[in-house]
Design a protein around this motif. Structure first.
Motif, PDB file in Angstrom:
ATOM      1  N   ASP A 106       0.885  -1.170   0.000  1.00 52.29           N
ATOM      2  CA  ASP A 106       0.000   0.000   0.000  1.00 52.29           C
ATOM      3  C   ASP A 106       0.917   1.212   0.000  1.00 52.29           C
ATOM      4  OD1 ASP A 106      -2.882  -0.982   0.399  1.00 52.29           O
ATOM      5  OD2 ASP A 106      -1.749  -2.124   1.884  1.00 52.29           O
ATOM      6  N   ALA A 107       0.696   2.092  -0.951  1.00 45.38           N
ATOM      7  CA  ALA A 107       1.656   3.181  -1.150  1.00 45.38           C
ATOM      8  C   ALA A 107       0.933   4.500  -1.357  1.00 45.38           C
ATOM      9  CB  ALA A 107       2.539   2.883  -2.361  1.00 45.38           C
ATOM     10  N   VAL A 108       1.662   5.566  -1.068  1.00 42.51           N
ATOM     11  CA  VAL A 108       1.150   6.908  -1.339  1.00 42.51           C
ATOM     12  C   VAL A 108       2.071   7.576  -2.366  1.00 42.51           C
ATOM     13  CG1 VAL A 108       0.036   7.182   0.903  1.00 42.51           C
ATOM     14  CG2 VAL A 108       2.420   7.893   0.614  1.00 42.51           C
ATOM     15  N   LEU A 109       1.489   8.467  -3.118  1.00 41.41           N
ATOM     16  CA  LEU A 109       2.253   9.144  -4.170  1.00 41.41           C
ATOM     17  C   LEU A 109       3.131  10.228  -3.555  1.00 41.41           C
ATOM     18  CD1 LEU A 109       2.665   9.392  -7.271  1.00 41.41           C
ATOM     19  CD2 LEU A 109       0.905  11.171  -7.227  1.00 41.41           C
ATOM     20  N   ASP A 110       4.446  10.060  -3.705  1.00 47.15           N
ATOM     21  CA  ASP A 110       5.386  11.092  -3.269  1.00 47.15           C
ATOM     22  C   ASP A 110       5.435  12.225  -4.285  1.00 47.15           C
ATOM     23  OD1 ASP A 110       6.497  10.551  -0.833  1.00 47.15           O
ATOM     24  OD2 ASP A 110       8.478  10.024  -1.601  1.00 47.15           O
ATOM     25  N   ARG A 111       5.605  11.851  -5.553  1.00 49.77           N
ATOM     26  CA  ARG A 111       5.650  12.875  -6.595  1.00 49.77           C
ATOM     27  C   ARG A 111       5.435  12.249  -7.957  1.00 49.77           C
ATOM     28  NH1 ARG A 111      11.466  13.746  -8.386  1.00 49.77           N
ATOM     29  NH2 ARG A 111      12.556  11.956  -7.506  1.00 49.77           N
ATOM     30  N   ALA A 112       4.963  13.072  -8.877  1.00 54.92           N
ATOM     31  CA  ALA A 112       4.837  12.691 -10.283  1.00 54.92           C
ATOM     32  C   ALA A 112       5.683  13.695 -11.053  1.00 54.92           C
ATOM     33  CB  ALA A 112       3.377  12.765 -10.718  1.00 54.92           C
ATOM     34  N   ILE A 113       6.519  13.176 -11.941  1.00 55.26           N
ATOM     35  CA  ILE A 113       7.460  14.068 -12.632  1.00 55.26           C
ATOM     36  C   ILE A 113       7.653  13.570 -14.057  1.00 55.26           C
ATOM     37  CG2 ILE A 113       9.451  12.765 -11.738  1.00 55.26           C
ATOM     38  CD1 ILE A 113      10.982  15.440 -11.644  1.00 55.26           C
ATOM     39  N   GLY A 158       1.576 -12.967  10.483  1.00 54.88           N
ATOM     40  CA  GLY A 158       2.914 -12.372  10.351  1.00 54.88           C
ATOM     41  C   GLY A 158       3.191 -11.773   8.995  1.00 54.88           C
ATOM     42  N   ARG A 159       2.155 -11.562   8.185  1.00 50.98           N
ATOM     43  CA  ARG A 159       2.409 -11.100   6.818  1.00 50.98           C
ATOM     44  C   ARG A 159       2.805  -9.638   6.729  1.00 50.98           C
ATOM     45  NH1 ARG A 159      -2.942 -11.519   7.608  1.00 50.98           N
ATOM     46  NH2 ARG A 159      -4.443 -10.014   6.773  1.00 50.98           N
ATOM     47  N   THR A 160       2.466  -8.832   7.735  1.00 54.69           N
ATOM     48  CA  THR A 160       2.753  -7.396   7.639  1.00 54.69           C
ATOM     49  C   THR A 160       4.173  -7.109   8.115  1.00 54.69           C
ATOM     50  OG1 THR A 160       0.424  -6.906   7.954  1.00 54.69           O
ATOM     51  CG2 THR A 160       1.982  -5.105   8.313  1.00 54.69           C
ATOM     52  N   ILE A 161       5.013  -6.656   7.196  1.00 53.10           N
ATOM     53  CA  ILE A 161       6.423  -6.430   7.527  1.00 53.10           C
ATOM     54  C   ILE A 161       6.777  -4.947   7.498  1.00 53.10           C
ATOM     55  CG2 ILE A 161       7.170  -8.749   6.854  1.00 53.10           C
ATOM     56  CD1 ILE A 161       8.094  -7.612   4.176  1.00 53.10           C
ATOM     57  N   MET A 162       5.871  -4.109   7.030  1.00 51.22           N
ATOM     58  CA  MET A 162       6.018  -2.659   7.186  1.00 51.22           C
ATOM     59  C   MET A 162       4.656  -2.095   7.560  1.00 51.22           C
ATOM     60  SD  MET A 162       6.870   0.414   4.455  1.00 51.22           S
ATOM     61  CE  MET A 162       8.627   0.191   4.296  1.00 51.22           C
ATOM     62  N   ARG A 163       4.659  -1.230   8.563  1.00 50.93           N
ATOM     63  CA  ARG A 163       3.436  -0.541   8.996  1.00 50.93           C
ATOM     64  C   ARG A 163       3.734   0.945   9.103  1.00 50.93           C
ATOM     65  NH1 ARG A 163       0.342  -4.566  11.791  1.00 50.93           N
ATOM     66  NH2 ARG A 163       1.809  -6.184  12.402  1.00 50.93           N
ATOM     67  N   ASP A 164       2.794   1.754   8.692  1.00 56.36           N
ATOM     68  CA  ASP A 164       2.949   3.211   8.847  1.00 56.36           C
ATOM     69  C   ASP A 164       4.295   3.691   8.296  1.00 56.36           C
ATOM     70  OD1 ASP A 164       0.472   3.240  10.130  1.00 56.36           O
ATOM     71  OD2 ASP A 164       1.388   2.924  12.099  1.00 56.36           O
ATOM     72  N   GLY A 165       4.741   3.066   7.215  1.00 52.32           N
ATOM     73  CA  GLY A 165       5.973   3.515   6.567  1.00 52.32           C
ATOM     74  C   GLY A 165       7.263   3.034   7.208  1.00 52.32           C
ATOM     75  N   ARG A 166       7.159   2.183   8.240  1.00 50.46           N
ATOM     76  CA  ARG A 166       8.374   1.684   8.893  1.00 50.46           C
ATOM     77  C   ARG A 166       8.416   0.171   8.857  1.00 50.46           C
ATOM     78  NH1 ARG A 166      10.443   5.285  13.615  1.00 50.46           N
ATOM     79  NH2 ARG A 166       9.770   7.322  12.856  1.00 50.46           N
ATOM     80  N   TRP A 167       9.579  -0.357   8.518  1.00 54.31           N
ATOM     81  CA  TRP A 167       9.755  -1.789   8.585  1.00 54.31           C
ATOM     82  C   TRP A 167       9.571  -2.246  10.016  1.00 54.31           C
ATOM     83  CZ3 TRP A 167       9.777  -4.157   4.062  1.00 54.31           C
ATOM     84  CH2 TRP A 167      10.268  -3.487   2.942  1.00 54.31           C
ATOM     85  N   SER A 168       8.773  -3.279  10.196  1.00 53.64           N
ATOM     86  CA  SER A 168       8.540  -3.753  11.556  1.00 53.64           C
ATOM     87  C   SER A 168       9.403  -4.979  11.853  1.00 53.64           C
ATOM     88  CB  SER A 168       7.056  -4.066  11.757  1.00 53.64           C
ATOM     89  OG  SER A 168       6.539  -4.806  10.676  1.00 53.64           O
TER      90      SER A 168
END
Lengths: 151, 151
Positions: free
Chosen positions: A86-93, A140-150
């Protein structure tokens, strides 16, 4: 098919990073319109500085959905060895407007979009990453949450 | 990688139907919430009477999105040999409530959801089907429009 023990989080992270860095790999990119219509296409991916980089026509549904909503959900790998992002757009260029990004994309992907009129790089920042193979790895499938590797 | 000529529509249709009938095949299923948030998961698929049949928990995001919007976009096959399906929901039914459907699903998928509490079969009717491998097959990719095979 060989069966195996569920992987621990560190192994899943290492496997996910290796998958994302694979030359000529594609992602399934899902996005949605404001009206709630889902879109889905396969696109070549580059993994650059912990960001997913895609190259698309600015008029594509994917570009329009992503620049409007700022969000996408991506899958990389086969259905039974997935990395879900799941990702958010940082920038489009524009594809010709960031030389280092263009070089990095072309180095991993098996095509070079530079020079393609109206094409954009979409730079996506993962906020959640999940990795699993079969049902025994759902836990145990979630290995990054809130943008941080867990792991 | 071997290169080849672009396939004509009849070959694409035959290949797509063969892909959809493959035992233990999965689909990437994208759906969207009314708020415009895309969801994407891999799910086992059965191809029954020209319908895509999925089995999901009724509480899953996929079930909730699909029963609300009535629409999904699915991908079957690898990223460079894809069958893309835009589909509408024909019906959602408890996995134990249609014996013929349960038999058909279990015959193709490599699991049998019957008996799983709260699980539904989602029966999806394709309205558009596209099939392509690489960029040279983008032209001619649409092999079903408005619910009818065009080849």
């Amino acid at each position: 098919m060989t069966s195996s023990e569920p992987r621990d989080g560190r192994v899943r992270k290492a496997d996910a990073l290796a998958t994302l860095a694979t030359p000529a790999i594609d992602a399934w990119v899902s996005s949605a319109s404001a009206a709630g219509e889902a879109h889905l296409v396969p696109l070549s991916l580059a993994w650059v500085d912990e960001r997913v980089v895609l190259a698309v026509s600015g008029t594509s549904l994917t570009a329009r959905n992503l620049t409007a909503s700022g969000r996408a959900r991506l899958a990389v790998g086969p259905t039974r060895d997935v990395v879900m992002i799941d990702a958010v757009l940082d920038r489009a260029i524009g594809v010709d407007d960031d030389e280092a990004l263009g070089d990095a994309y072309a180095a991993q992907a098996d095509w070079d979009p530079r020079g393609a009129v109206g094409y954009l790089f979409l730079v996506l920042r993962p906020v959640r990453v999940q990795a699993w193979r079969e049902a025994d790895e759902i836990t145990g499938r979630t290995i990054m949450r809130d943008g941080r590797w867990s792991v």
